[in-house]
Motif scaffolding. Structure first.
Motif, PDB file in Angstrom:
ATOM      1  N   ALA A  98       0.879  -1.312   0.115  1.00 51.64           N
ATOM      2  CA  ALA A  98       0.148   0.071  -0.107  1.00 51.64           C
ATOM      3  C   ALA A  98       0.930   1.320   0.181  1.00 51.64           C
ATOM      4  O   ALA A  98       0.315   2.335  -0.378  1.00 51.64           O
ATOM      5  N   SER A  99       2.102   1.315   0.346  1.00 53.20           N
ATOM      6  CA  SER A  99       3.102   2.468   0.522  1.00 53.20           C
ATOM      7  C   SER A  99       3.523   2.676  -0.876  1.00 53.20           C
ATOM      8  O   SER A  99       4.178   3.714  -0.966  1.00 53.20           O
ATOM      9  N   TYR A 100       3.352   2.020  -1.885  1.00 48.67           N
ATOM     10  CA  TYR A 100       3.997   2.403  -3.104  1.00 48.67           C
ATOM     11  C   TYR A 100       2.915   2.873  -4.180  1.00 48.67           C
ATOM     12  O   TYR A 100       1.937   2.371  -4.229  1.00 48.67           O
ATOM     13  N   GLU A 101       3.356   4.007  -4.826  1.00 57.09           N
ATOM     14  CA  GLU A 101       2.492   4.627  -5.664  1.00 57.09           C
ATOM     15  C   GLU A 101       2.364   4.235  -7.048  1.00 57.09           C
ATOM     16  O   GLU A 101       3.161   2.987  -7.294  1.00 57.09           O
ATOM     17  N   GLN A 102       1.035   4.305  -7.679  1.00 62.19           N
ATOM     18  CA  GLN A 102       0.911   3.765  -8.880  1.00 62.19           C
ATOM     19  C   GLN A 102       1.456   4.644  -9.970  1.00 62.19           C
ATOM     20  O   GLN A 102       1.617   5.792  -9.902  1.00 62.19           O
ATOM     21  N   PHE A 104       1.625   5.878 -13.670  1.00 60.11           N
ATOM     22  CA  PHE A 104       0.930   5.738 -14.745  1.00 60.11           C
ATOM     23  C   PHE A 104       1.713   6.056 -16.383  1.00 60.11           C
ATOM     24  O   PHE A 104       2.772   6.666 -16.408  1.00 60.11           O
TER      25      PHE A 104
ATOM     26  N   TYR B  32      -2.952   1.269   5.285  1.00 62.40           N
ATOM     27  CA  TYR B  32      -3.447   1.753   3.983  1.00 62.40           C
ATOM     28  C   TYR B  32      -2.619   2.822   3.538  1.00 62.40           C
ATOM     29  O   TYR B  32      -1.774   3.343   4.480  1.00 62.40           O
ATOM     30  N   GLY B  33      -2.716   3.210   2.378  1.00 64.66           N
ATOM     31  CA  GLY B  33      -1.919   4.446   1.793  1.00 64.66           C
ATOM     32  C   GLY B  33      -2.829   5.384   1.283  1.00 64.66           C
ATOM     33  O   GLY B  33      -3.745   4.870   0.534  1.00 64.66           O
ATOM     34  N   PHE B  35      -2.849   8.750  -1.325  1.00 65.05           N
ATOM     35  CA  PHE B  35      -2.077   9.462  -2.470  1.00 65.05           C
ATOM     36  C   PHE B  35      -2.793  10.502  -2.943  1.00 65.05           C
ATOM     37  O   PHE B  35      -4.150  10.641  -3.095  1.00 65.05           O
ATOM     38  N   TYR B  37      -2.550  12.654  -6.859  1.00 58.92           N
ATOM     39  CA  TYR B  37      -2.250  12.887  -7.980  1.00 58.92           C
ATOM     40  C   TYR B  37      -2.831  14.099  -8.899  1.00 58.92           C
ATOM     41  O   TYR B  37      -3.837  14.619  -8.716  1.00 58.92           O
ATOM     42  N   PHE B  47       2.191  11.934  -9.729  1.00 62.26           N
ATOM     43  CA  PHE B  47       1.962  11.520  -8.262  1.00 62.26           C
ATOM     44  C   PHE B  47       2.838  12.709  -7.589  1.00 62.26           C
ATOM     45  O   PHE B  47       3.727  13.254  -8.015  1.00 62.26           O
ATOM     46  N   TYR B  50       2.226  11.268  -0.800  1.00 56.84           N
ATOM     47  CA  TYR B  50       1.951   9.757  -0.112  1.00 56.84           C
ATOM     48  C   TYR B  50       1.960   9.997   1.394  1.00 56.84           C
ATOM     49  O   TYR B  50       2.826  10.621   2.031  1.00 56.84           O
TER      50      TYR B  50
END
Lengths: 113, 113
Positions: A98-102, A104, B32-33, B35, B37, B47, B50
């Motif tokens: 969960a601590s890792y961003e997505q 794109f 949970y995380g 974020f 954007y 991004f 976080y």
């Protein structure tokens, strides 16, 4: 390190045609996603994959198919294109935590006429 | 079920002033995380920041800070010293371990000269 790449950037399809949107990531992420974004709206999840050989439906899967034969690639197939599939398509990838961003891709702008 | 609420469809701010974009979330998980954007008019998803659910300090990244109030389940984005280039859509998102990202509907920020 290219991150997430998508091809093509733009495409115009006629109703009933089919096409594949390509997505590749070079970060060894196990999770990959396809979203669509209609004008002025948020992101809707189409399909996702938690690893090679494993895919699952998101919120709006009808009219689309995916496959994940490798960690790097996650193509999205549109069969029998309809005007309702006119949208911007984003591919994304992430690790499972969960601590890792997505991350794109730049998006594919698709118009079906 | 996870859910993200962004109650401000659009916001205006004067250049050089600070602005707060609201985000509330709903989850029953403890880990949970959160974020944020940014999506400028060019379309890419960028991004910004976080915040982990166990982080005791509010996250900061340059002019961006996250006002995290866990008991209220809110994760507001604060942009200090707004610039014209901050005009964009801003999306709040949440993720639990091993789960998909959930995005809010977005807030369109317009910075006035």
């Amino acid at each position: 390190n290219a991150g997430v790449t998508q091809t093509p950037k733009f495409r115009i399809l006629k109703i009933g045609q089919s096409m594949t949107l390509q997505c590749t990531q070079d970060m060894n992420h196990n999770y990959m996603y396809w979203y669509r974004q209609d004008p002025g709206m948020g992101l809707k999840l189409i399909y996702y994959s938690v690893g090679a050989g494993i895919t699952d439906k998101g919120e709006v899967p009808n009219g689309y198919n995916v496959s994940r034969s490798t960690t790097e690639d996650f193509p999205l197939r549109l069969e029998l294109a309809a005007p309702s599939q006119t949208s911007v398509y984003f591919c994304a990838s992430s690790y499972w935590v969960a601590s890792y961003e997505q991350y794109f891709g730049p998006g594919t702008r698709l118009t079906v006429t | 079920a996870q859910k993200i609420t962004q109650t401000q469809p659009g916001m205006f701010v004067q250049e050089k002033e600070a602005v707060t974009l609201d985000c509330t979330y709903d989850t029953s998980d403890q880990s949970y995380g959160l974020f944020w954007y940014k999506q400028p008019s060019s379309g890419e998803m960028i991004f910004l920041i976080y915040q982990g659910s166990y982080d005791e300090q509010n996250a900061t990244e340059g002019r961006y800070s996250l006002n995290f109030q866990k008991a209220r389940k809110s994760a507001n984005l604060v942009i200090s010293a707004s610039q014209l280039g901050d005009s964009a859509m801003y999306f709040c998102a949440m993720r639990e371990d091993g789960q998909n990202f959930v995005f809010g509907p977005g807030t369109r920020l317009s910075v006035l000269p």
